[in-house]
Design an enzyme around this catalytic site. Sequence first.
Site, mmCIF file in Angstrom:
data_model
loop_
_atom_site.group_PDB
_atom_site.id
_atom_site.type_symbol
_atom_site.label_atom_id
_atom_site.label_comp_id
_atom_site.label_asym_id
_atom_site.label_seq_id
_atom_site.Cartn_x
_atom_site.Cartn_y
_atom_site.Cartn_z
ATOM 1 N N LEU A 157 37.260 29.605 9.218
ATOM 2 C CA LEU A 157 37.564 28.234 9.638
ATOM 3 C C LEU A 157 36.922 27.961 11.004
ATOM 4 C CD1 LEU A 157 39.234 25.996 8.204
ATOM 5 C CD2 LEU A 157 41.023 26.439 9.893
ATOM 6 N N GLY A 158 35.601 28.160 11.031
ATOM 7 C CA GLY A 158 34.822 27.798 12.210
ATOM 8 C C GLY A 158 34.375 26.353 12.130
ATOM 9 N N ARG A 159 33.247 26.038 12.774
ATOM 10 C CA ARG A 159 32.756 24.663 12.780
ATOM 11 C C ARG A 159 32.578 24.114 11.372
ATOM 12 N NH1 ARG A 159 29.555 27.453 16.496
ATOM 13 N NH2 ARG A 159 29.711 26.796 18.684
ATOM 14 N N ILE A 160 31.887 24.891 10.532
ATOM 15 C CA ILE A 160 31.590 24.417 9.182
ATOM 16 C C ILE A 160 32.854 24.404 8.334
ATOM 17 C CG2 ILE A 160 30.315 24.936 7.066
ATOM 18 C CD1 ILE A 160 28.037 25.987 8.873
ATOM 19 N N ARG A 180 39.818 36.430 10.909
ATOM 20 C CA ARG A 180 40.369 37.553 11.677
ATOM 21 C C ARG A 180 41.599 37.137 12.477
ATOM 22 N NH1 ARG A 180 35.237 39.621 14.920
ATOM 23 N NH2 ARG A 180 34.959 37.355 15.017
ATOM 24 N N ILE A 235 28.562 28.871 0.732
ATOM 25 C CA ILE A 235 27.498 28.246 1.518
ATOM 26 C C ILE A 235 27.271 29.060 2.796
ATOM 27 C CG2 ILE A 235 27.605 25.903 0.621
ATOM 28 C CD1 ILE A 235 29.486 26.936 3.767
ATOM 29 N N ARG A 237 26.450 33.198 3.461
ATOM 30 C CA ARG A 237 25.316 34.081 3.209
ATOM 31 C C ARG A 237 25.633 34.891 1.968
ATOM 32 N NH1 ARG A 237 22.860 31.346 6.245
ATOM 33 N NH2 ARG A 237 21.465 31.953 7.946
ATOM 34 N N ASP A 261 24.993 28.404 -3.017
ATOM 35 C CA ASP A 261 23.794 27.961 -2.304
ATOM 36 C C ASP A 261 23.052 29.136 -1.684
ATOM 37 O OD1 ASP A 261 22.051 25.905 -1.255
ATOM 38 O OD2 ASP A 261 22.958 26.263 0.712
ATOM 39 N N GLU A 266 17.621 36.672 -1.520
ATOM 40 C CA GLU A 266 16.809 35.455 -1.640
ATOM 41 C C GLU A 266 15.322 35.768 -1.404
ATOM 42 O OE1 GLU A 266 18.477 32.655 1.113
ATOM 43 O OE2 GLU A 266 20.429 32.670 0.149
ATOM 44 N N HIS A 284 19.516 27.555 -1.251
ATOM 45 C CA HIS A 284 19.813 27.633 0.182
ATOM 46 C C HIS A 284 19.401 26.341 0.887
ATOM 47 C CE1 HIS A 284 20.366 30.754 3.641
ATOM 48 N NE2 HIS A 284 20.827 29.561 3.991
#
Length: 318
Positions: A157-160, A180, A235, A237, A261, A266, A284
């Site tokens: 639950l960071g920025r994105i 964490r 979305i 990695r 994505d 890749e 991606h």
Amino acid sequence: MKPKAQKSTCTVLQVGPMPLYLEVPLHQEFNVHRLPDGGRQEFLATKAEHVNIAFTTSTVGVDGRLMRALPNLQAVINFGVGVDKTDVQTANELGILVSNTPDVLTDCVADVAVGLLIDVARGISAADRFIRRGDWAQGAYPLGMRVSGKRVGILGLGRIGLAIAGRLEGFGAHIAYHGRNRVVDVTYPWYDSLAELAQNSDFLIVAVSSSPATTGIVSREVLDALGPRGYLINISRGAVVDEDALVEALVQKRIAGAGLDVFAHEPHVPKELATLENVVLTPHLGSGTTETRQDMAELSLENLRKFVIDGTLITPFG
């Protein structure tokens, strides 16, 4: 006639290919050498000691071996938010600063996450193929899953992650998360167990940063906890998910579907995924809009300019 601006005296090493809208101003403004694909040792024998800054992309990065071969390297400027291709640990050991481009891509990546969720739940891409094959004349398209009011678990639950949550609140989603630590000033429920979060989610969205600690964190156990009515959206990695376990779970219908994505190797994608109607695959493209890529390019150049002027970065990583 206005005189041309003088190039910076710092020597920049371009590591990997770059889009023209970034490469052109980079070479116009700075003294840049390209690291060759072949003859790298010969190049480094004559140029290594002159390099002060490495400029790279999140898909290429700068490994520890190259850092150690550049005795006067002071900074790695990264075009992209992910730095998993750059050896940050070695950079820290050598006192080399690393930058990335957070924030400017948050909205577009969050948009793609929600798009993948809606697509896989309602079968939009599969329904498009259904019509194109001429199957509609033989009967109705199978029913999908309602998106509104569903339980959405977010890993990271960071920025994105927060941007995704904000969008899904408009769908009346019941949001919870795992990380964490608890996030300050957030009322969403926090699970200290990712498997428990998955068990209590209709959709599990992977938005955590990639690192050695998160490699394979979406394991077979987590996928089994998500279960045959649960969907995975990634979305982040590809390395964050145990891709072999994911393919097996999808083929065996132990989870309901996935919107992906990103992938572990890749641009190579497991061939089994392309055969499944309950999987949406995108190459991606989370940050892949003209506006966002331009913003990313400008921020990476601003980091470079800032470092040349005073030895600091606008958006240092870590």
